[in-house]
Structure formats: structure tokens, C-alpha cells
Scaffold this motif. Structure first.
Motif, short mmCIF file in Angstrom:
data_model
loop_
_atom_site.label_atom_id
_atom_site.label_comp_id
_atom_site.label_asym_id
_atom_site.label_seq_id
_atom_site.Cartn_x
_atom_site.Cartn_y
_atom_site.Cartn_z
N ASP A 1 145.40 46.21 7.69
CA ASP A 1 145.43 47.51 7.01
C ASP A 1 146.30 47.42 5.76
OD1 ASP A 1 143.88 48.73 8.98
OD2 ASP A 1 145.64 49.18 10.22
N MET A 2 146.01 48.30 4.82
CA MET A 2 146.83 48.35 3.62
C MET A 2 148.21 48.91 3.96
SD MET A 2 144.28 49.43 0.52
CE MET A 2 145.22 48.53 -0.70
N ILE A 3 149.20 48.44 3.23
CA ILE A 3 150.58 48.87 3.46
C ILE A 3 150.91 50.02 2.51
CG2 ILE A 3 153.00 48.14 3.44
CD1 ILE A 3 151.93 45.24 3.83
N GLU A 4 151.31 51.15 3.07
CA GLU A 4 151.60 52.34 2.27
C GLU A 4 153.10 52.43 1.98
OE1 GLU A 4 150.90 57.20 2.44
OE2 GLU A 4 150.06 55.88 3.98
N ILE A 5 153.44 52.55 0.70
CA ILE A 5 154.84 52.62 0.28
C ILE A 5 155.03 53.87 -0.58
CG2 ILE A 5 156.72 51.40 -0.87
CD1 ILE A 5 155.02 48.83 -0.57
N ALA A 6 156.03 54.66 -0.26
CA ALA A 6 156.30 55.89 -1.02
C ALA A 6 157.10 55.55 -2.28
CB ALA A 6 157.07 56.88 -0.17
N VAL A 7 156.74 56.21 -3.39
CA VAL A 7 157.48 56.05 -4.64
C VAL A 7 158.68 57.00 -4.61
CG1 VAL A 7 157.38 56.25 -7.16
CG2 VAL A 7 155.38 55.44 -5.88
N PRO A 8 159.89 56.52 -4.90
CA PRO A 8 161.08 57.39 -4.84
C PRO A 8 160.96 58.62 -5.74
CG PRO A 8 161.71 55.09 -5.07
CD PRO A 8 160.23 55.15 -5.28
N GLN A 9 161.45 59.74 -5.22
CA GLN A 9 161.46 60.98 -5.99
C GLN A 9 162.87 61.51 -6.19
OE1 GLN A 9 157.55 62.45 -3.51
NE2 GLN A 9 158.87 64.00 -4.33
N GLN A 10 163.81 60.93 -5.43
CA GLN A 10 165.19 61.40 -5.52
C GLN A 10 166.09 60.24 -5.94
OE1 GLN A 10 166.67 63.04 -1.87
NE2 GLN A 10 168.27 64.24 -2.87
N PHE A 11 167.04 60.55 -6.82
CA PHE A 11 167.88 59.50 -7.39
C PHE A 11 169.35 59.88 -7.33
CE2 PHE A 11 163.72 59.34 -9.28
CZ PHE A 11 163.38 57.99 -9.21
N ARG A 12 170.17 58.87 -7.32
CA ARG A 12 171.63 59.05 -7.30
C ARG A 12 172.21 58.41 -8.55
NH1 ARG A 12 175.38 55.32 -5.46
NH2 ARG A 12 177.48 56.15 -5.00
N THR A 13 173.01 59.17 -9.30
CA THR A 13 173.59 58.68 -10.55
C THR A 13 175.11 58.76 -10.49
OG1 THR A 13 171.65 59.36 -11.83
CG2 THR A 13 173.67 58.99 -13.05
N VAL A 14 175.77 57.68 -10.88
CA VAL A 14 177.24 57.65 -10.93
C VAL A 14 177.66 57.12 -12.29
CG1 VAL A 14 177.52 57.35 -8.44
CG2 VAL A 14 177.31 55.34 -9.91
N VAL A 15 178.88 57.49 -12.68
CA VAL A 15 179.45 57.01 -13.95
C VAL A 15 180.15 55.69 -13.70
CG1 VAL A 15 181.05 57.52 -15.82
CG2 VAL A 15 179.75 59.38 -14.76
N LYS A 16 179.79 54.68 -14.47
CA LYS A 16 180.43 53.38 -14.42
C LYS A 16 180.91 53.01 -15.81
CE LYS A 16 178.24 51.37 -10.34
NZ LYS A 16 177.49 50.19 -9.80
N GLY A 17 182.22 53.19 -16.01
CA GLY A 17 182.77 52.93 -17.34
C GLY A 17 182.26 53.94 -18.34
N LYS A 18 181.53 53.46 -19.34
CA LYS A 18 180.98 54.32 -20.40
C LYS A 18 179.48 54.51 -20.25
CE LYS A 18 184.92 54.80 -22.55
NZ LYS A 18 185.62 56.09 -22.62
N THR A 19 178.94 54.12 -19.10
CA THR A 19 177.49 54.23 -18.88
C THR A 19 177.21 54.92 -17.55
OG1 THR A 19 177.36 52.07 -17.80
CG2 THR A 19 177.06 52.13 -20.21
N LEU A 20 175.93 55.24 -17.33
CA LEU A 20 175.49 55.82 -16.07
C LEU A 20 174.69 54.78 -15.29
CD1 LEU A 20 174.27 59.35 -17.22
CD2 LEU A 20 176.47 58.77 -16.20
N ALA A 21 174.91 54.72 -14.00
CA ALA A 21 174.15 53.82 -13.13
C ALA A 21 173.32 54.67 -12.20
CB ALA A 21 175.08 52.91 -12.35
N THR A 22 172.01 54.49 -12.21
CA THR A 22 171.10 55.29 -11.39
C THR A 22 170.33 54.42 -10.40
OG1 THR A 22 170.82 56.86 -13.21
CG2 THR A 22 169.18 56.92 -11.47
N GLU A 23 170.23 54.88 -9.18
CA GLU A 23 169.46 54.16 -8.15
C GLU A 23 168.73 55.18 -7.30
OE1 GLU A 23 173.15 53.77 -4.93
OE2 GLU A 23 172.33 51.98 -5.89
N SER A 24 167.62 54.74 -6.71
CA SER A 24 166.86 55.64 -5.87
C SER A 24 167.58 55.87 -4.55
CB SER A 24 165.46 55.05 -5.61
OG SER A 24 165.57 53.82 -4.94
#
Length: 477
Positions: free
Chosen positions: A450-473
Motif C-alpha cells: 500500500d502507499m504510505i500516507e504522510i501528513a504535511v506539517p501545518q503547525q510550526f514552532r519559532t524561537v529566537v537564536k541570536g539575531k535570527t529566527l529558527a523555525t521547525e515543524s
């Protein structure tokens, strides 16, 4: 000693009288929308509206919109006409800002009359795009049409700035296409994008400076009835040039005040009450094993034309169906419950544009350059090889399946989409924005799996790292 004291008191009384006179002058000037003595009136209070607001808005128009209209006329006649309608809407909005500087905030009914000229011209912007879907500058037409909602910032409270930013993002979906196609090839197109996007960016800055929490009205001004009448009078309203009633069916109003700031629209009190009481799952149905995707019977790795479902009357297009090749574009429009749409032997330079189809299936038997699925519902597309990309925008409950290779899949403002990839397309880049309920299905280990079903992320977490933003699902276990 007494003489000195009397002299001092007299001097103070004289100063106080002068100050009182000055304040009365400023108050009268603000009530009439004037500027008493230059910048002093403007500095009388940060909450007092000033003619400077309308002047700065007009400066933005002179800096960007005048050039945008000139470039639009140079690029294509239909684009020039659309840009002129946009300019009319912006001109009407300038009058509304001027009205606000001279008037108290009106009630909702009167406010609708004040913004009516903006609405009429904005509807023409959308109408021109809808009537030129086979145009070579359709991306330009769409950019103006998708972004024209920025005009509604005058009725958005308490944060109109982010609303303009959101409309700019919608426009950039199409301006990015323009830059990709014409950068280094056609400077007029590049300059067109620069003027349009720069205007929207600077408009957001302007709003944050002069109208941070909403259009600033003059609390000491007169009633808005005179200004509203002037704004909607045929002699001053540019929207009457089209003559007669709007084209049937008219596009939805861009500025529907009833949808903004509606009491209870974003009211979370009932939700918070449920959380406080612990009633988080009382209204949910239990999911049984047979409902889970992994346990469903009759699973298949292909998109099937299912039995004809019930199509809501509201979903049925009002225009007759269309199918054919126009220049290098296959046009599939307004199809309803048609499961046998087949494009045979297309050429590699061809584009397939599928618009407002409901409960239909489109098969593309051959290699094409680009596939665009726009404003469709319950529609499936099966195709072989695509040279550039497959794009899905403004769709609901759709499925796309490639049996060959596709380098890029773009999903924008779409809910409930299934993407079936072949083994040749596992390296495809999938770009998503403002979409929900997205699943990608990839082949199993063997042809019998069977085909493998994978959901695409809709929610993300963002934190400040130094002078930039780091975002991950964010994944939920």
C-alpha cells in the motif's frame, strides 16, 4: 516689592490668556480639518487626525501607483485597464481618509456609504481578471486581483497593518511567478512588480504610523454625511464610468464591514469556558478502528473516479463548461460531475489550466510544461511528466497524482488535498502556504504494498537564536 509682584502676576495672566487663545484656535482648526499654524495643530495630540495623513497617503500613490498604471498600459491593454480601476479605488480611498480627518466616526450604515466608491472600483479590478483568463499577462491580472483586498484596511480594527501584509502575501504568489519568468528578460515586468510590492510594503509602514489601531477619525469633527455624499456623488466618484449595474454575477464586495469586527465572530469565551470546565472532548465522536486510514478496505495507489456524489447547488458554476486548446494553453473550466476529461497527446510547451471544476476528473496523457488547478472542488487530476510545476490554488477537497516525474508542486490557500507521488517524483519539491489537511502518499517497498500516507506539517514552532529566527515543524504524538 508689591509692584514687582503685581507685574509678575500680570505677566502670567497675559501668558495664560495667550495660551488659551491659541488652544481655541487649534481646536477650531481641527474641527474644520485645517492646520493652524503649521505643525502645531498636528502636535496638539497624537489622537487628533491631521491632513498630513491624507497627504502622506497621496505621496505613496504618486511614488508607486502612477508608475504602476503607466507600466501596465505599456505591458498589455487589459492590464492597463485593470490598473486604472485600481487607481480609481485608491483615489476613492484617499477621499475616505480625508473624510476621516474632518469627521466623527460614523455608524456602520453610513460607513458603508462612505466606502461604496472603493468597493465599486475594486469589484471592477476582480471582474477584469475573471474576463481575461486566457491573457498572456494573467499572472499580472491575478496579482492585482488577489492583492486588491488591501483596500479594506480602512475598516479593519484593531490591527489594519497585518491585514495589508496578508494581502501582499497573496499578491506575491503571482508576482514571484512574474519575476521567475521575466527577470533579466523584460525589465518593464520587473519594474511593475517592484512598484506594486513596494507600495504595499510602504502602505503597511504608513498605517503603523498614522492609523495603528484603525482608520483615525476626528472626534471633534462634524458628521460624515456631507463627506460621504461627496465621496459617492457621480461627479466625484470614478466608479460610474462603467455605467449601469455591475456585471452578472457581481463579484463579492471587497469591503464588507459586516465581516470585520463582527460581535462574537472571534469570541473565544465559550471555548475558554469549556476548557475551564474540562469539557474538551464531550462533543467529539469516537474514532473506531475501521475509520482509520491504515485499516480502510479497497485501498488503491491511483486516484479513482468515484460514484457521483451530491453536488451542492452553491458549488455549481453559473457559466457553461469549457474545454479546448487556446494557443499553448489547455483550458478546462466550469466542468461539473465530468469524470471523462482526457487531454491526449499534448505538447511539452503546453500549459493546462483547470478552473472552477466540481466533482470531475482530468487525465493528461503526455508531457506538459505546467499544470494549474484553480478554485476547484472535489476534483482529481492524473498526469504523467511535467517540466516545470503543478500548482494548486484556492481549492477544496482535491487530489493530484503523477505517474511520471514532476520537479515542483505548489499548494496555496487550499484545504483537504491528497498528493500521490510516483517513484520518479520522490525528489519533488513541495511548497505550501496558507493550506490545511494536506497529505502526501508515496509508493511502498514493492508494487504490491500500500502507499504510505504522510501528513504535511501545518503547525510550526519559532524561537529566537541570536539575531535570527529558527523555525521547525511541530509534531504531535
Amino acid at each position: 516689592m508689591n509692584n514687582n509682584l503685581e507685574s509678575t502676576v500680570a505677566d502670567l495672566l497675559k501668558r495664560l490668556e495667550q495660551a488659551t487663545t491659541r488652544l481655541e484656535t487649534v481646536e477650531k482648526a481641527l474641527a474644520s480639518g485645517g492646520n493652524a499654524g503649521g505643525s502645531s495643530a498636528g502636535s496638539a495630540g497624537s489622537s487628533a487626525p491631521s491632513a498630513q495623513s491624507a497627504k502622506e497617503f497621496q505621496n505613496l500613490v504618486d511614488q508607486y501607483i502612477v508608475n504602476l498604471v503607466a507600466l501596465s498600459k505599456k505591458i498589455a491593454p487589459e492590464l492597463g485597464k485593470q490598473a486604472e480601476e485600481l487607481a480609481k479605488a485608491i483615489d476613492a480611498e484617499t477621499k475616505v481618509i480625508q473624510t476621516a480627518s474632518q469627521s466623527k466616526k460614523p455608524n456602520q450604515d453610513l460607513l458603508m456609504k462612505v466606502i461604496a466608491p472603493i468597493n465599486a472600483a475594486a469589484q471592477q479590478v476582480s471582474s477584469i481578471r475573471d474576463s481575461h483568463r486566457s491573457s498572456k499577462v494573467f499572472n499580472n491580472l491575478s496579482a492585482l486581483s488577489e492583492g486588491v483586498g488591501f483596500l479594506s484596511w480602512v475598516v479593519v480594527e484593531p490591527t489594519p497593518g497585518p491585514h495589508v501584509s496578508e494581502m501582499r502575501s497573496s499578491a506575491e504568489f503571482y508576482t514571484n511567478r512574474i519575476l521567475k519568468e521575466f527577470k533579466g528578460v523584460n525589465q518593464d515586468q520587473v519594474d511593475w512588480v517592484t512598484n506594486y510590492i513596494s507600495f504595499l510594503k510602504d502602505l503597511e509602514k504608513y498605517i503603523k504610523q498614522y492609523h495603528t489601531t484603525g482608520l483615525t477619525w476626528n472626534p471633534k469633527g462634524g458628521e460624515a454625511t456631507v463627506a460621504a455624499g461627496g465621496a459617492s456623488t457621480p461627479s466625484s466618484a470614478p466608479t460610474t464610468t462603467s455605467g449601469g449595474p455591475p456585471l452578472p454575477p457581481p463579484p463579492p464586495p471587497v469591503l464588507d464591514v459586516s465581516e470585520f469586527n463582527k460581535p462574537g465572530k472571534a469570541d473565544m469565551s465559550s471555548v475558554m469556558s469549556s476548557i475551564a470546565a474540562g469539557n474538551l472532548t464531550s462533543g467529539l465522536n469516537k474514532v473506531t478502528k475501521d475509520m482509520k486510514t491504515s485499516n480502510m478496505a479497497n485501498k488503491s495507489s491511483v486516484v479513482k473516479a468515484s460514484d457521483k456524489p451530491t453536488v451542492a447547488k452553491a458549488d455549481i458554476p453559473t457559466k457553461p463548461p469549457k474545454f479546448g486548446l487556446e494557443a499553448n494553453k489547455w483550458v478546462v473550466e466550469y466542468q461539473v460531475s465530468n469524470k471523462n476529461i482526457i487531454i491526449e497527446a499534448p505538447e511539452a510547451k503546453h500549459t493546462v489550466y483547470i478552473y472552477q471544476c466540481v466533482d470531475s476528473v482530468v487525465q493528461i496523457q503526455g508531457k506538459v510544461n505546467t499544470i494549474i488547478l484553480d478554485s476547484c472542488k472535489k476534483t482529481a487530476v492524473v498526469f504523467g511528466n511535467v517540466i516545470s510545476s503543478c500548482e494548486v490554488v484556492n481549492c477544496t477537497s482535491v487530489e493530484i497524482q503523477t505517474t511520471g516525474k514532476v520537479p515542483s508542486i505548489s499548494i496555496d490557500k487550499t484545504s483537504n488535498i491528497q498528493v500521490y507521488l510516483s517513484k520518479e517524483s520522490l525528489d519533488a519539491e513541495i511548497i505550501t502556504s496558507k493550506s490545511s489537511d494536506m497529505n502526501v502518499l508515496i509508493p511502498g517497498e514493492t508494487a504490491n504494498d500500500d502507499m504510505i500516507e504522510i501528513a504535511v506539517p501545518q503547525q510550526f514552532r519559532t524561537v529566537v537564536k541570536g539575531k535570527t529566527l529558527a523555525t521547525e515543524s511541530v509534531s504531535h504524538i
